[in-house]
Design a protein around this motif. Structure first.
Motif, PDB file in Angstrom:
ATOM      1  N   TYR A 163       0.836  -1.203   0.000  1.00  0.00           N
ATOM      2  CA  TYR A 163       0.000   0.000   0.000  1.00  0.00           C
ATOM      3  C   TYR A 163       0.874   1.257   0.000  1.00  0.00           C
ATOM      4  CZ  TYR A 163      -3.041   3.708   1.667  1.00  0.00           C
ATOM      5  OH  TYR A 163      -3.704   4.899   1.808  1.00  0.00           O
ATOM      6  N   TYR A 164       1.860   1.293   0.883  1.00  0.00           N
ATOM      7  CA  TYR A 164       2.692   2.500   0.983  1.00  0.00           C
ATOM      8  C   TYR A 164       3.676   2.632  -0.174  1.00  0.00           C
ATOM      9  CZ  TYR A 164       0.705   4.068   5.296  1.00  0.00           C
ATOM     10  OH  TYR A 164      -0.174   4.576   6.219  1.00  0.00           O
ATOM     11  N   LEU A 165       4.147   1.536  -0.721  1.00  0.00           N
ATOM     12  CA  LEU A 165       5.067   1.639  -1.855  1.00  0.00           C
ATOM     13  C   LEU A 165       4.352   2.115  -3.122  1.00  0.00           C
ATOM     14  CD1 LEU A 165       7.446  -1.424  -1.392  1.00  0.00           C
ATOM     15  CD2 LEU A 165       7.938   1.002  -1.042  1.00  0.00           C
ATOM     16  N   ALA A 166       3.025   2.048  -3.130  1.00  0.00           N
ATOM     17  CA  ALA A 166       2.264   2.553  -4.277  1.00  0.00           C
ATOM     18  C   ALA A 166       2.208   4.085  -4.292  1.00  0.00           C
ATOM     19  CB  ALA A 166       0.847   1.984  -4.249  1.00  0.00           C
ATOM     20  N   ILE A 167       2.599   4.716  -3.183  1.00  0.00           N
ATOM     21  CA  ILE A 167       2.636   6.182  -3.119  1.00  0.00           C
ATOM     22  C   ILE A 167       3.943   6.633  -3.753  1.00  0.00           C
ATOM     23  CG2 ILE A 167       2.659   8.182  -1.577  1.00  0.00           C
ATOM     24  CD1 ILE A 167       1.043   6.434   0.424  1.00  0.00           C
ATOM     25  N   ALA A 168       3.847   7.455  -4.784  1.00  0.00           N
ATOM     26  CA  ALA A 168       5.017   7.817  -5.591  1.00  0.00           C
ATOM     27  C   ALA A 168       6.029   8.682  -4.841  1.00  0.00           C
ATOM     28  CB  ALA A 168       4.568   8.536  -6.862  1.00  0.00           C
ATOM     29  N   ASP A 169       5.566   9.682  -4.121  1.00  0.00           N
ATOM     30  CA  ASP A 169       6.471  10.613  -3.437  1.00  0.00           C
ATOM     31  C   ASP A 169       7.020   9.964  -2.163  1.00  0.00           C
ATOM     32  OD1 ASP A 169       7.855  12.785  -2.482  1.00  0.00           O
ATOM     33  OD2 ASP A 169       6.061  13.874  -1.807  1.00  0.00           O
ATOM     34  N   PRO A 170       8.339   9.712  -2.091  1.00  0.00           N
ATOM     35  CA  PRO A 170       8.911   9.025  -0.937  1.00  0.00           C
ATOM     36  C   PRO A 170       8.757   9.794   0.380  1.00  0.00           C
ATOM     37  CG  PRO A 170      10.576   9.365  -2.643  1.00  0.00           C
ATOM     38  CD  PRO A 170       9.319   9.978  -3.124  1.00  0.00           C
ATOM     39  N   ASP A 171       8.851  11.107   0.324  1.00  0.00           N
ATOM     40  CA  ASP A 171       8.713  11.887   1.554  1.00  0.00           C
ATOM     41  C   ASP A 171       7.279  11.846   2.070  1.00  0.00           C
ATOM     42  OD1 ASP A 171      11.410  12.576   1.580  1.00  0.00           O
ATOM     43  OD2 ASP A 171      11.055  14.281   0.229  1.00  0.00           O
ATOM     44  N   GLU A 172       6.333  11.969   1.155  1.00  0.00           N
ATOM     45  CA  GLU A 172       4.916  11.889   1.536  1.00  0.00           C
ATOM     46  C   GLU A 172       4.601  10.495   2.082  1.00  0.00           C
ATOM     47  OE1 GLU A 172       0.447  12.239  -0.398  1.00  0.00           O
ATOM     48  OE2 GLU A 172       2.199  12.332  -1.712  1.00  0.00           O
ATOM     49  N   ARG A 173       5.150   9.463   1.428  1.00  0.00           N
ATOM     50  CA  ARG A 173       4.951   8.078   1.848  1.00  0.00           C
ATOM     51  C   ARG A 173       5.397   7.883   3.289  1.00  0.00           C
ATOM     52  NH1 ARG A 173       8.937   4.701  -1.123  1.00  0.00           N
ATOM     53  NH2 ARG A 173       7.832   5.537  -2.894  1.00  0.00           N
ATOM     54  N   LEU A 174       6.605   8.352   3.603  1.00  0.00           N
ATOM     55  CA  LEU A 174       7.150   8.178   4.939  1.00  0.00           C
ATOM     56  C   LEU A 174       6.356   8.980   5.970  1.00  0.00           C
ATOM     57  CD1 LEU A 174       9.373   6.598   6.325  1.00  0.00           C
ATOM     58  CD2 LEU A 174      10.873   8.571   6.054  1.00  0.00           C
ATOM     59  N   ALA A 175       5.940  10.188   5.612  1.00  0.00           N
ATOM     60  CA  ALA A 175       5.152  11.015   6.529  1.00  0.00           C
ATOM     61  C   ALA A 175       3.798  10.370   6.819  1.00  0.00           C
ATOM     62  CB  ALA A 175       4.970  12.413   5.952  1.00  0.00           C
ATOM     63  N   LEU A 176       3.156   9.855   5.783  1.00  0.00           N
ATOM     64  CA  LEU A 176       1.865   9.194   5.977  1.00  0.00           C
ATOM     65  C   LEU A 176       2.011   7.932   6.827  1.00  0.00           C
ATOM     66  CD1 LEU A 176       0.287   9.547   2.418  1.00  0.00           C
ATOM     67  CD2 LEU A 176      -0.481  10.655   4.523  1.00  0.00           C
ATOM     68  N   TYR A 177       3.055   7.162   6.563  1.00  0.00           N
ATOM     69  CA  TYR A 177       3.284   5.948   7.333  1.00  0.00           C
ATOM     70  C   TYR A 177       3.572   6.284   8.793  1.00  0.00           C
ATOM     71  CZ  TYR A 177       5.061   1.433   8.813  1.00  0.00           C
ATOM     72  OH  TYR A 177       5.249   0.266   9.486  1.00  0.00           O
ATOM     73  N   ASP A 178       4.363   7.310   9.024  1.00  0.00           N
ATOM     74  CA  ASP A 178       4.704   7.718  10.389  1.00  0.00           C
ATOM     75  C   ASP A 178       3.459   8.135  11.172  1.00  0.00           C
ATOM     76  OD1 ASP A 178       6.497   8.174  12.494  1.00  0.00           O
ATOM     77  OD2 ASP A 178       6.614  10.305  11.995  1.00  0.00           O
ATOM     78  N   ALA A 179       2.472   8.693  10.485  1.00  0.00           N
ATOM     79  CA  ALA A 179       1.247   9.148  11.145  1.00  0.00           C
ATOM     80  C   ALA A 179       0.172   8.064  11.209  1.00  0.00           C
ATOM     81  CB  ALA A 179       0.697  10.366  10.408  1.00  0.00           C
ATOM     82  N   ASP A 180       0.430   6.910  10.669  1.00  0.00           N
ATOM     83  CA  ASP A 180      -0.565   5.840  10.589  1.00  0.00           C
ATOM     84  C   ASP A 180      -0.622   5.042  11.893  1.00  0.00           C
ATOM     85  OD1 ASP A 180      -2.278   3.800   9.911  1.00  0.00           O
ATOM     86  OD2 ASP A 180      -1.227   3.251   8.068  1.00  0.00           O
ATOM     87  N   SER A 181      -1.570   5.394  12.748  1.00  0.00           N
ATOM     88  CA  SER A 181      -1.720   4.699  14.031  1.00  0.00           C
ATOM     89  C   SER A 181      -2.306   3.297  13.840  1.00  0.00           C
ATOM     90  CB  SER A 181      -2.601   5.509  14.976  1.00  0.00           C
ATOM     91  OG  SER A 181      -3.887   5.680  14.420  1.00  0.00           O
ATOM     92  N   VAL A 182      -3.073   3.097  12.769  1.00  0.00           N
ATOM     93  CA  VAL A 182      -3.616   1.771  12.497  1.00  0.00           C
ATOM     94  C   VAL A 182      -2.472   0.803  12.191  1.00  0.00           C
ATOM     95  CG1 VAL A 182      -5.084   0.428  10.936  1.00  0.00           C
ATOM     96  CG2 VAL A 182      -5.803   2.703  11.662  1.00  0.00           C
ATOM     97  N   ALA A 183      -1.520   1.228  11.374  1.00  0.00           N
ATOM     98  CA  ALA A 183      -0.384   0.368  11.028  1.00  0.00           C
ATOM     99  C   ALA A 183       0.443   0.026  12.262  1.00  0.00           C
ATOM    100  CB  ALA A 183       0.494   1.046   9.980  1.00  0.00           C
ATOM    101  N   ARG A 184       0.580   0.978  13.173  1.00  0.00           N
ATOM    102  CA  ARG A 184       1.324   0.727  14.412  1.00  0.00           C
ATOM    103  C   ARG A 184       0.730  -0.445  15.177  1.00  0.00           C
ATOM    104  NH1 ARG A 184       4.900   4.859  15.764  1.00  0.00           N
ATOM    105  NH2 ARG A 184       3.950   6.614  14.688  1.00  0.00           N
TER     106      ARG A 184
END
Length: 162
Positions: A122-143
């Motif tokens: 799911y996250y690797l489908a996001i093209a912008d690497p910085d946006e990807r990492l920021a979204l993942y860092d804020a993802d409490s569900v993934a945690r």
């Protein structure tokens, strides 16, 4: 593979997600294995009846009826569990059945390695690497969903952002 554990139209079958298809295949394989085991049990019982010269008795009919009742019960259980689990794994659940804020399937019955792959893809489908990492860092569900794998995936995504 022929799917007869539940009734699906060809369109419904094509609309299944990868996780739902895996569940369907697994449930169908379990049902097929139940039927194979029952047939072997019946054949063994028939040989015993024939060996003892009781072929004219009602033992074979009774055994077949017993096996059919058990197969029907076990198949219904498999189908019911399959339908329930597939409803939890809809890509965009309407009510319950997962966390709607997550853009990926949240299924706590999956092993952590499968969860990792789903979230990673799911996250690797996001093209912008910085946006990807920021979204993942804020993802409490993934945690919560990934547990100890959360940090591992964070490190993988961080490497891709360099």
């Amino acid at each position: 593979m022929e799917f007869d554990i539940i009734t699906l139209t060809p369109e419904e079958l094509k609309a299944l997600t990868a996780v739902q298809m895996k569940m369907l295949r697994t449930a169908q394989q379990k049902k097929d294995a139940l039927y194979r085991t029952a047939e072997k049990e019946y054949a063994t019982f028939k040989n015993i009846v024939m060996t003892n010269g009781m072929l004219e008795s009602t033992l074979l009919e009774a055994k077949r009826a017993e096996l059919d009742r058990e197969l029907s019960y076990q198949s219904a259980l498999l189908a019911d569990n399959l339908i329930y689990n597939m409803s939890l794994n809809e890509p965009f659940p309407d009510e319950g059945g997962g966390d709607e804020s997550a853009g990926y399937i949240v299924d706590y019955s999956l092993p952590y390695t499968d969860r990792y792959v789903i979230v990673r893809d799911y996250y690797l489908a996001i093209a912008d690497p910085d946006e990807r990492l920021a979204l993942y860092d804020a993802d409490s569900v993934a945690r919560a969903y990934l547990g100890a794998y959360y940090t591992t995936l964070y490190n993988v995504l961080a490497v891709y952002s360099k």
